[in-house]
Write an enzyme that holds these catalytic residues in place. Structure first.
Site, PDB file in Angstrom:
ATOM      1  N   ARG A 232       0.848  -1.198   0.000  1.00 25.88           N
ATOM      2  CA  ARG A 232       0.000   0.000   0.000  1.00 25.88           C
ATOM      3  C   ARG A 232       0.881   1.245   0.000  1.00 25.88           C
ATOM      4  O   ARG A 232       1.772   1.385   0.842  1.00 25.88           O
ATOM      5  CB  ARG A 232      -0.900   0.003   1.241  1.00 25.88           C
ATOM      6  CG  ARG A 232      -1.669   1.308   1.477  1.00 25.88           C
ATOM      7  CD  ARG A 232      -2.562   1.157   2.694  1.00 25.88           C
ATOM      8  NE  ARG A 232      -3.220   2.406   3.090  1.00 25.88           N
ATOM      9  CZ  ARG A 232      -2.883   3.123   4.162  1.00 25.88           C
ATOM     10  NH1 ARG A 232      -1.899   2.702   4.959  1.00 25.88           N
ATOM     11  NH2 ARG A 232      -3.529   4.227   4.462  1.00 25.88           N
TER      12      ARG A 232
ATOM     13  N   ARG B 188      -8.993  18.224   9.222  1.00 32.41           N
ATOM     14  CA  ARG B 188      -7.979  18.360  10.268  1.00 32.41           C
ATOM     15  C   ARG B 188      -8.047  19.745  10.900  1.00 32.41           C
ATOM     16  O   ARG B 188      -8.494  20.705  10.281  1.00 32.41           O
ATOM     17  CB  ARG B 188      -6.569  18.146   9.690  1.00 32.41           C
ATOM     18  CG  ARG B 188      -6.361  16.762   9.101  1.00 32.41           C
ATOM     19  CD  ARG B 188      -4.929  16.599   8.595  1.00 32.41           C
ATOM     20  NE  ARG B 188      -4.739  15.319   7.930  1.00 32.41           N
ATOM     21  CZ  ARG B 188      -4.488  14.166   8.542  1.00 32.41           C
ATOM     22  NH1 ARG B 188      -4.376  14.159   9.864  1.00 32.41           N
ATOM     23  NH2 ARG B 188      -4.336  13.054   7.865  1.00 32.41           N
TER      24      ARG B 188
ATOM     25  N   LYS C 116     -13.254   2.454   0.659  1.00 37.82           N
ATOM     26  CA  LYS C 116     -12.916   2.401   2.081  1.00 37.82           C
ATOM     27  C   LYS C 116     -14.157   2.782   2.881  1.00 37.82           C
ATOM     28  O   LYS C 116     -14.647   3.903   2.789  1.00 37.82           O
ATOM     29  CB  LYS C 116     -11.750   3.339   2.377  1.00 37.82           C
ATOM     30  CG  LYS C 116     -10.449   2.916   1.712  1.00 37.82           C
ATOM     31  CD  LYS C 116      -9.347   3.934   1.934  1.00 37.82           C
ATOM     32  CE  LYS C 116      -8.966   4.056   3.381  1.00 37.82           C
ATOM     33  NZ  LYS C 116      -7.853   5.039   3.559  1.00 37.82           N
TER      34      LYS C 116
ATOM     35  N   THR D 283      -6.536  -1.498   9.745  1.00 36.84           N
ATOM     36  CA  THR D 283      -6.361  -0.545  10.840  1.00 36.84           C
ATOM     37  C   THR D 283      -6.071  -1.225  12.181  1.00 36.84           C
ATOM     38  O   THR D 283      -6.897  -1.970  12.706  1.00 36.84           O
ATOM     39  CB  THR D 283      -7.574   0.400  11.018  1.00 36.84           C
ATOM     40  OG1 THR D 283      -7.987   0.885   9.743  1.00 36.84           O
ATOM     41  CG2 THR D 283      -7.184   1.590  11.887  1.00 36.84           C
TER      42      THR D 283
END
Length: 488
Positions: free
Chosen positions: A36, A77, A223, A281
């Site tokens: 990845r 963020r 995802k 994860t």
């Protein structure tokens, strides 16, 4: 026999820890099937260089290894603090300022990257920072300023992620940067492109259109990490080639208690729709610093394998951890142990009915025959890898050898559970000659032995996608000669 016993595939994220000399080769040798490239970090030039290094390492170790490019997506963020970090206390007022020229952060306020955030929140909402480590409750929205109250003590530093508990943020999945990075993925010949924070099938359709326009045949990975994606799960899976259970942001949005059940649901729904599925994860998070996993991590990985995931993924463990190779070796051990718990008897009563495609029908017939006759392997001669994917949806004790002349198809098959991709070119050969040659190749490479039975699937027109329409039951004769036992 050297037939690989591990059916679950392993992804590893590349990063600083894998750039050291020899580490990449060691990772692939240890068992990594797909790497990845996290496009959230590094520039395009560095990612292209890593992709080239992967291709060279794969040739050196003699394995088919896929490359997955993971788009950053619209990650929200907070901005930077004047002093790098602050300490917040329960009950403090702490404002989020949605303005491009917001001042550096202090203990009382910080800018946010998503300028539309004030329109997506209201008094009473809970905002989660730094993967839920810091929680803020919205008290009021005053123009560009969101007034919040701190719900727990903690330290907050620059550029931490922000989620809304329960979801509901309106920003789309693909940013302008993502659209440009899809073209970078096409340039480096990515085998998979992962779309972060997708909400609907339209997000996947847009990404696919951009990839195809850029000349990429990459498989599209959705995802699942937003609450909205759960609401639209069926349509997203149908619009995807691969589904990733992205447990980080998903767990933050929906809450930890709901995550285990949703992971099982996503895996189950993906398999039912003939899609490849990845579980990701913090699979072995402790191995960022430790050479061995915790027992809880072992059980977590094993449960995903037993649930039927095609692949498990390492993130920081391989990209920035102290023991990237040991983390891969641990995954291999855990996957093999979990696979021994499989019940290989397929319940064909639950299998799909009224199949429209011949290759799907042949795959189902092959698995039925495999269970009731008993074979050592299933061999699928395939152009695109589609037949191998259908075969991999069933749990069979027999490995599936996916034979294709196309490197891209082989690398995409590297992600499919129980599928061993191999290079084979049938051009110029009559069908029966191609079958004999393929069996001989498997015998010569010690994949099959004399006397073993196998199922062979192919098409009358072998250079066309979706043309699989023939099933043969064969036995390996003396010296690797194929002996026919029957044909459907």
């Amino acid at each position: 026999m050297s037939i690989p016993l591990r059916r679950t595939k392993i992804l590893a994220t590349l990063g600083p820890a894998t750039d050291a000399p020899g580490v990449l080769d060691a990772l692939l040798t240890a068992g990594v099937d797909v790497v990845r490239l996290n496009f959230s970090h590094g520039d395009p030039a560095s990612q292209i260089a890593r992709a080239q290094a992967v291709r060279e390492a794969a040739r050196r170790v003699g394995r088919e290894v896929g490359i997955l490019c993971d788009l950053p997506g619209p990650k929200i963020r907070i901005e930077r603090f004047a002093d790098g970090k602050v300490q917040l206390r329960t009950g403090d007022r702490f404002d989020l300022v949605a303005r491009a020229d917001a001042a550096p952060g202090t203990t009382s306020e910080i800018g946010v990257s998503y300028l539309g955030l004030p329109g997506d929140v209201a008094a009473g909402d809970v905002l989660l920072l730094d993967d839920g480590m810091m929680q803020l409750q919205v008290e009021a929205v005053e123009g560009e300023r969101i007034v919040t109250r701190v719900l727990n003590d903690g330290e907050l530093s620059d550029r931490k992620g922000l989620n809304k508990q329960g979801g509901g943020l309106s920003l789309g999945a693909l940013t302008e940067r993502d659209r440009e990075l899809i073209k970078v993925a096409a340039e480096l010949d990515a085998d998979f492109i992962a779309v972060s924070f997708c909400r609907t099938a339209a997000d996947m359709d847009e990404a696919r259109a951009i990839a195809r326009a850029a000349g990429s045949d990459a498989a599209l990975v959705s995802k699942i990490e937003r609450s909205e994606a759960i609401e639209n799960l069926g349509e997203i899976i149908d619009a995807s080639d691969v589904v990733m259970v992205a447990r980080g942001d998903l767990g933050v949005e929906i809450g930890d208690a709901e995550l285990p059940g949703l992971q099982k649901k996503i895996i189950r729904e993906s398999l039912a729709r003939n899609r490849v599925v990845i579980t990701a994860t913090q699979m072995l998070q402790s191995m960022v610093e430790s050479p061995i996993p915790t027992r809880a991590e072992v059980l977590d990985v094993a449960n995903a394998v037993i649930d039927g995931t095609d692949a498990v993924m390492l993130s920081a463990e391989s990209a920035a951890g102290r023991y990237p190779v040991k983390a891969v070796e641990a995954l291999v051990r855990i996957c093999l142990g979990a696979e021994r718990q499989f019940d290989h008897d397929t319940d064909f009563e639950d299998a799909p009915r009224n199949l429209q495609r011949a290759d799907q029908a042949i795959a189902m017939a092959a698995m039925f025959l495999s269970e009731h006759v008993g074979v050592r392997a299933i061999v699928a001669m395939t152009e695109s890898g589609g037949t191998a994917r259908f075969l991999s949806r069933f749990r069979s004790p027999a490995p599936v050898f996916g034979l294709s002349r196309h490197p891209g198809a082989r690398r995409q098959m590297a992600l499919m559970r129980a599928v061993v991709p191999m290079d084979f070119d049938s051009r110029g050969l009559a069908t029966r000659d191609a079958v004999r040659s393929a069996i001989q190749q498997l015998f010569d490479s010690n994949r099959l032995e004399e006397g073993e039975r196998l199922i062979f699937t192919s098409g009358d027109h072998m250079e066309h996608r979706g043309a699989t329409n023939t099933l043969r039951l064969l036995q390996v004769g003396e010296g690797g000669k194929a002996e026919g036992l029957g044909e459907l």
